[in-house]
Scaffold this active site. Sequence first.
Site, PDB file in Angstrom:
ATOM      1  N   ASP A 134      34.891  12.833  72.998  1.00  0.00           N
ATOM      2  CA  ASP A 134      35.087  11.260  72.556  1.00  0.00           C
ATOM      3  C   ASP A 134      34.330  10.551  71.473  1.00  0.00           C
ATOM      4  OD1 ASP A 134      36.805   9.752  74.393  1.00  0.00           O
ATOM      5  OD2 ASP A 134      35.530   9.632  76.314  1.00  0.00           O
ATOM      6  N   GLN A 140      35.652   9.415  82.094  1.00  0.00           N
ATOM      7  CA  GLN A 140      36.334   8.257  81.871  1.00  0.00           C
ATOM      8  C   GLN A 140      35.413   7.022  82.178  1.00  0.00           C
ATOM      9  OE1 GLN A 140      39.667   7.429  80.824  1.00  0.00           O
ATOM     10  NE2 GLN A 140      38.807   5.181  80.763  1.00  0.00           N
ATOM     11  N   LYS A 181      46.110  10.310  79.466  1.00  0.00           N
ATOM     12  CA  LYS A 181      45.527  11.461  78.779  1.00  0.00           C
ATOM     13  C   LYS A 181      45.642  12.965  79.153  1.00  0.00           C
ATOM     14  CE  LYS A 181      41.510   8.377  77.602  1.00  0.00           C
ATOM     15  NZ  LYS A 181      40.298   7.769  77.955  1.00  0.00           N
TER      16      LYS A 181
END
Length: 289
Positions: free
Chosen positions: A117, A94, A50
């Site tokens: 997200d 994460q 990412k």
Amino acid sequence: MGAKIISGKELSASLRAQIAEETAKLPVRPGLGVVLVGDNPASVSYVTAKEKACRETGMYSREIRLPAETTKEALLGTIRELNSDEAIHGILVQLPLPKHIPEKEVIEAISPDKDVDGFTAINVGRMLIGEKCFLPCTPHGILKLIEFAGMDLSGKHAVVIGRSNIVGKPVAVLLARKETNATVTLCHTGTNDLKSYTRQADVVVVAAGRPDTLTGDMIKEGAVVIDVGVNRIPDETRPSGFRLVGDADFESCAQKASAITPVPGGVGPMTITMLLWNTLESAKRHAAR
Ligand code: NAP
């Protein structure tokens, strides 16, 4: 093999080029804060990918790596700092987090305006009622792949296998939206006779987290298969000692499907691309304020 391969790599490359172009034109540099707690190998590799993708599109990426024993309070403090940091337009924590930290509380601490997200309850609720929001990255990437495959889903039957909050449920919601217009069946471990549903499907999205959940005998001729699964299976011929497979048996499904996503190289790259997309979108909103 008759199926066309729907390449997430190819679609990602063209979308990322477009994102880089728009990033270069913006008066603010889009910034993503990436928080990793602990050193779970899969999480480290996702986070590294990412961050790399961020830099390659010209975005700013701030990497915050915290030890596994970080307290909930310390992590919430880090999120509060990122929430108020003007250089940061998107925040990614994460998952999974170490067991002593409640994920829900941490996710809800992220400002919905920076929730790239799309995991906060506010964003999920907005998605459900069709308001402007950050769409969750994997489901959004799946819709883009279906569109890229040239499939018009209006009036078609989509069967989703899996009902997780991050993949199955949001995919089902997005497929059923008026602008996509599919008829959706959502299957899970409580579904009796899974095959009787998948055999009727024009498109099957499989997100079960188990290899061979979908096999060629379970789909109809010409169906489109979107394989979300990422499973590590032992393989002594590889230096890593494992290889990645999806949730669909690629060989048998590709014999009957008209199009199928590979693993790796299908949904995976799209998830990261849609994260960049949301970060860019957030920076655009910031610039417009
Ligand atoms: P998850 O939270 O474990 O959910 C799996 C879902 O599949 C559950 O709802 C489960 O049903 C259902 N299921 C499992 N086995 C089944 C079976 N045999 N028949 C019918 N339903 C079954 O997993 P997830 O987070 O959604 O992830 C799914 C897969 O996608 C994993 O392999 C994950 O690594 C992968 N993934 C990939 C990406 C990407 O970017 N490529 C992103 C996210 C996830 P119950 O609810 O009844 O238990």
